[in-house]
Write an enzyme that holds these catalytic residues in place. Structure first.
Site, PDB file in Angstrom:
ATOM      1  N   LYS A  22      31.566  59.551  -5.064  1.00 47.79           N
ATOM      2  CA  LYS A  22      31.741  58.437  -6.011  1.00 47.79           C
ATOM      3  C   LYS A  22      30.421  58.106  -6.708  1.00 47.79           C
ATOM      4  O   LYS A  22      30.367  57.984  -7.928  1.00 47.79           O
ATOM      5  CB  LYS A  22      32.239  57.189  -5.260  1.00 47.79           C
ATOM      6  CG  LYS A  22      32.073  55.899  -6.051  1.00 47.79           C
ATOM      7  CD  LYS A  22      32.535  54.679  -5.286  1.00 47.79           C
ATOM      8  CE  LYS A  22      31.493  54.042  -4.390  1.00 47.79           C
ATOM      9  NZ  LYS A  22      30.598  53.075  -5.029  1.00 47.79           N
ATOM     10  N   ASN A  23      29.357  57.973  -5.899  1.00 49.38           N
ATOM     11  CA  ASN A  23      28.101  57.496  -6.482  1.00 49.38           C
ATOM     12  C   ASN A  23      27.383  58.562  -7.299  1.00 49.38           C
ATOM     13  O   ASN A  23      26.448  58.246  -8.049  1.00 49.38           O
ATOM     14  CB  ASN A  23      27.192  56.928  -5.393  1.00 49.38           C
ATOM     15  CG  ASN A  23      27.731  55.597  -4.881  1.00 49.38           C
ATOM     16  OD1 ASN A  23      28.644  55.013  -5.482  1.00 49.38           O
ATOM     17  ND2 ASN A  23      27.204  55.118  -3.770  1.00 49.38           N
ATOM     18  N   ARG A  91      29.892  46.876 -10.597  1.00 48.48           N
ATOM     19  CA  ARG A  91      28.465  46.772 -10.836  1.00 48.48           C
ATOM     20  C   ARG A  91      27.865  48.103 -11.299  1.00 48.48           C
ATOM     21  O   ARG A  91      26.949  48.141 -12.115  1.00 48.48           O
ATOM     22  CB  ARG A  91      27.791  46.292  -9.552  1.00 48.48           C
ATOM     23  CG  ARG A  91      26.532  45.608  -9.852  1.00 48.48           C
ATOM     24  CD  ARG A  91      25.653  45.413  -8.681  1.00 48.48           C
ATOM     25  NE  ARG A  91      24.349  45.029  -9.189  1.00 48.48           N
ATOM     26  CZ  ARG A  91      23.481  45.866  -9.652  1.00 48.48           C
ATOM     27  NH1 ARG A  91      23.732  47.155  -9.669  1.00 48.48           N
ATOM     28  NH2 ARG A  91      22.311  45.436 -10.113  1.00 48.48           N
ATOM     29  N   CYS A 115      26.740  40.538  -6.069  1.00 46.95           N
ATOM     30  CA  CYS A 115      28.005  40.822  -5.386  1.00 46.95           C
ATOM     31  C   CYS A 115      27.824  40.446  -3.931  1.00 46.95           C
ATOM     32  O   CYS A 115      26.764  39.984  -3.522  1.00 46.95           O
ATOM     33  CB  CYS A 115      28.426  42.267  -5.570  1.00 46.95           C
ATOM     34  SG  CYS A 115      27.470  43.418  -4.615  1.00 46.95           S
ATOM     35  N   ARG A 120      21.372  41.831  -6.234  1.00 44.05           N
ATOM     36  CA  ARG A 120      21.433  43.031  -7.060  1.00 44.05           C
ATOM     37  C   ARG A 120      20.906  42.840  -8.490  1.00 44.05           C
ATOM     38  O   ARG A 120      21.656  42.987  -9.464  1.00 44.05           O
ATOM     39  CB  ARG A 120      22.858  43.597  -7.044  1.00 44.05           C
ATOM     40  CG  ARG A 120      23.377  43.741  -5.614  1.00 44.05           C
ATOM     41  CD  ARG A 120      24.582  44.575  -5.501  1.00 44.05           C
ATOM     42  NE  ARG A 120      24.307  45.997  -5.698  1.00 44.05           N
ATOM     43  CZ  ARG A 120      25.244  46.929  -5.625  1.00 44.05           C
ATOM     44  NH1 ARG A 120      26.476  46.607  -5.405  1.00 44.05           N
ATOM     45  NH2 ARG A 120      24.932  48.193  -5.788  1.00 44.05           N
ATOM     46  N   PRO A 121      19.617  42.546  -8.608  1.00 42.41           N
ATOM     47  CA  PRO A 121      19.027  42.393  -9.942  1.00 42.41           C
ATOM     48  C   PRO A 121      18.923  43.738 -10.670  1.00 42.41           C
ATOM     49  O   PRO A 121      19.070  44.788 -10.048  1.00 42.41           O
ATOM     50  CB  PRO A 121      17.627  41.859  -9.633  1.00 42.41           C
ATOM     51  CG  PRO A 121      17.312  42.364  -8.264  1.00 42.41           C
ATOM     52  CD  PRO A 121      18.619  42.419  -7.526  1.00 42.41           C
ATOM     53  N   ILE A 122      18.654  43.688 -11.996  1.00 37.80           N
ATOM     54  CA  ILE A 122      18.442  44.939 -12.735  1.00 37.80           C
ATOM     55  C   ILE A 122      17.066  44.950 -13.411  1.00 37.80           C
ATOM     56  O   ILE A 122      16.839  45.657 -14.386  1.00 37.80           O
ATOM     57  CB  ILE A 122      19.560  45.222 -13.771  1.00 37.80           C
ATOM     58  CG1 ILE A 122      19.673  44.073 -14.781  1.00 37.80           C
ATOM     59  CG2 ILE A 122      20.887  45.507 -13.114  1.00 37.80           C
ATOM     60  CD1 ILE A 122      20.373  44.507 -16.076  1.00 37.80           C
ATOM     61  N   LEU A 124      14.346  46.286 -12.626  1.00 39.68           N
ATOM     62  CA  LEU A 124      13.644  47.580 -12.672  1.00 39.68           C
ATOM     63  C   LEU A 124      14.236  48.486 -13.751  1.00 39.68           C
ATOM     64  O   LEU A 124      13.517  49.257 -14.389  1.00 39.68           O
ATOM     65  CB  LEU A 124      13.681  48.263 -11.298  1.00 39.68           C
ATOM     66  CG  LEU A 124      12.964  47.496 -10.175  1.00 39.68           C
ATOM     67  CD1 LEU A 124      13.278  48.101  -8.818  1.00 39.68           C
ATOM     68  CD2 LEU A 124      11.449  47.478 -10.419  1.00 39.68           C
ATOM     69  N   ASP A 306      24.622  52.519   2.992  1.00 37.97           N
ATOM     70  CA  ASP A 306      26.073  52.663   2.845  1.00 37.97           C
ATOM     71  C   ASP A 306      26.759  53.163   4.125  1.00 37.97           C
ATOM     72  O   ASP A 306      27.985  53.310   4.146  1.00 37.97           O
ATOM     73  CB  ASP A 306      26.399  53.621   1.681  1.00 37.97           C
ATOM     74  CG  ASP A 306      26.065  53.009   0.327  1.00 37.97           C
ATOM     75  OD1 ASP A 306      25.852  51.788   0.274  1.00 37.97           O
ATOM     76  OD2 ASP A 306      26.016  53.754  -0.660  1.00 37.97           O
ATOM     77  N   ILE A 328      17.731  47.309   2.746  1.00 39.85           N
ATOM     78  CA  ILE A 328      18.019  47.514   1.313  1.00 39.85           C
ATOM     79  C   ILE A 328      18.701  46.286   0.703  1.00 39.85           C
ATOM     80  O   ILE A 328      18.267  45.790  -0.331  1.00 39.85           O
ATOM     81  CB  ILE A 328      18.900  48.774   1.091  1.00 39.85           C
ATOM     82  CG1 ILE A 328      18.283  49.996   1.799  1.00 39.85           C
ATOM     83  CG2 ILE A 328      19.096  49.041  -0.407  1.00 39.85           C
ATOM     84  CD1 ILE A 328      16.956  50.476   1.267  1.00 39.85           C
ATOM     85  N   ARG A 398      38.333  51.455  -3.737  1.00 40.59           N
ATOM     86  CA  ARG A 398      37.294  51.660  -4.754  1.00 40.59           C
ATOM     87  C   ARG A 398      36.500  52.921  -4.466  1.00 40.59           C
ATOM     88  O   ARG A 398      35.994  53.555  -5.384  1.00 40.59           O
ATOM     89  CB  ARG A 398      36.317  50.478  -4.753  1.00 40.59           C
ATOM     90  CG  ARG A 398      36.922  49.172  -5.163  1.00 40.59           C
ATOM     91  CD  ARG A 398      35.885  48.114  -5.264  1.00 40.59           C
ATOM     92  NE  ARG A 398      34.892  48.517  -6.274  1.00 40.59           N
ATOM     93  CZ  ARG A 398      33.965  47.721  -6.763  1.00 40.59           C
ATOM     94  NH1 ARG A 398      33.901  46.482  -6.348  1.00 40.59           N
ATOM     95  NH2 ARG A 398      33.118  48.153  -7.654  1.00 40.59           N
TER      96      ARG A 398
END
Ligand code: EPU
Length: 419
Positions: A22-23, A91, A115, A120-122, A124, A306, A328, A398
């Protein structure tokens, strides 16, 4: 909302085929936006997240066909605007921003928000785009990035918790069409980044160093259509390995990559689980009594966040104390109170969970809170005595392709209750 009804206590036995990752699939799907030519991606798992990414690509103007695990995308004419209603649902959809910026020099994407597993900032991702020369504006919940020209630059993308997977993917995709050379320092080393770089290189990009902390992207003028097969899902593989060990069964994993699973295999070995390679397959079984182990999640090649929840479900079954430290995501312990409903004894101390294992588990109704927490509850339910009902399994859908059917083929008594 669907739920799983599990009658526990059956040892899993047999073979399971691991699906595409998936990722890895999500950023690769986004990368098809970098060209107007046709791209064909094979081994795309059929999940609600990948179906959702199809909708996002279509909403941007791409023509998409998704059949039997093969995705064909032609993004001839696309727009730079991604709606809040689409992005808020997943996300991972933030990774359309790099390709839009690279190809159209403009991207207006809704900020994804946090979430259940963390803020979960963005920041970077945005730092990387700014280094490439993009002007950024945050307004009305959207981030607007634009540049007359993107220019290659040297940047450091390490953050509070180490590298960023989708941040690295995003910058790599934008830089593929920038002028000049981009050097990403403290880049994510995850296998999904290597897979994306391989796809981009097949499209005509010039990327080296993927899989190491320094990635070098030499920008090219144009990218072309390409074909690609997505790598196997290492998190799904780890989940089935742990389920085999938790139920004291013997499961053969087909199509998984041991080189992507070294930290997980190492910890399972330490917990007294044997993973034997047989040709392209891996056979998982207990060597004897399970042992308590300490686990700390880290960016690749460390133990993956995960797999933290699933590993906790296993360690609950061992007599002894295991300390699981989550480095993490700050809030990724939502499964702890649900595991307690099955009889587990776990205390949270800051970023660590102290698992006092060995207490017998008995089935109970539980609530899934996120994708991997749901997998942990399924594993615990398979190992528990009696019946466990895992509610809200849309989280599982998902990210796991036909998990219930795969488990049934291994002998599990699990059924989906549709509501
Ligand atoms: N971070 C920042 N700033 C940023 C980006 C990230 O501080 O701009 C922090 C995060 O808050 C976190 C850490 O960096 O503490 C790592 O986050 P990362 O950016 O690597 O996560 P991600 O790319 O958003 C992907 C996976 C996640 C997986 C993480 C870590 C996808 C679609 N998602 O997320 O997968 O947990 O990497 O390996 O690839 C899952 O599949 O269940 C899942 C959550």
């Amino acid at each position: 909302m669907d739920s799983f009804l599990i009658k526990g206590g059956v040892a899993l036995r047999g073979e399971v085929e691991i699906s595409g990752s998936k990722n890895a699939a999500l950023p690769i799907m986004a990368a098809t936006l970098l060209t107007g030519e046709t791209c064909v991606i094979r081994r795309v798992p059929d999940l609600s997240d990948t179906r959702f990414m199809v909708q996002i690509l279509e909403s941007l103007g791409a023509q998409v066909k998704f059949e039997n695990g093969t995705l064909t995308v032609r993004a001839q004419k696309i727009k730079a605007y991604a709606d809040y209603e689409l992005v808020r649902k997943m996300r991972g959809s933030i990774c359309i921003m790099g390709p839009l910026l690279g190809r159209l020099h403009r991207a207006r994407v809704s900020l994804p928000g946090g979430c259940i597993i963390g803020a979960r900032p963005i920041n970077l991702h945005l730092k990387g785009f700014a280094a490439l020369g993009a002007k950024l504006k945050i307004e009305g919940g959207y981030v607007d990035a634009s540049a007359k020209k993107l220019r290659g630059a040297t940047m450091f993308l390490g953050g509070r918790a180490g590298s960023t997977v989708l941040g690295t993917a995003n910058v790599m995709m934008a830089a593929a069409l920038a002028d000049g050379v981009t050097v990403i320092e403290s880049a994510a080393c995850e296998p999904e980044i290597v897979d994306l770089a391989n796809f981009l290189n097949a499209m005509g990009a010039k990327i080296s160093g993927a899989g190491s902390p320094t990635i070098i992207v030499t920008g090219v003028e144009k990218l072309r259509g390409a074909e690609h097969e997505v790598i196997p899902d290492r998190i799904e593989a780890a989940t089935f390995m742990i389920a085999a060990a938790a139920t004291n069964g013997e499961v053969t994993l087909k199509g998984a990559r041991p080189d992507h699973l070294r930290a997980v295999i190492d910890k399972l070995n330490e917990a007294n689980v044997s993973i034997e390679r047989k040709g392209a397959n891996m056979v998982v079984r207990r060597k004897g009594k399970l042992k308590a182990v300490d686990v700390t999640t880290l960016p690749h090649s460390g133990f993956p966040t995960d797999v933290q929840a699933q590993m906790m479900a296993l360690l609950v079954l061992t007599s002894g104390i295991s300390i699981i430290t989550e480095r993490i995501f700050e809030a990724r312990f939502m499964h702890v109170s649900e595991l307690a409903r099955l009889g587990a004894d776990i205390e949270i101390e800051g970023p660590s969970a102290i698992v006092k294992g060995g207490k017998p588990l008995s089935g109970a109704p539980v609530m899934a809170s996120d994708l991997r927490a749901s997998a942990a509850l399924v594993i615990a339910g398979l190992a528990a005595k009696g019946t466990t009902q895992v509610n809200r399994i849309y989280h599982l859908d998902r990210g796991y392709e036909q998990m219930d059917a795969k488990l049934r083929r291994l002998g599990a008594r699990i059924e989906r209750i549709q509501e």
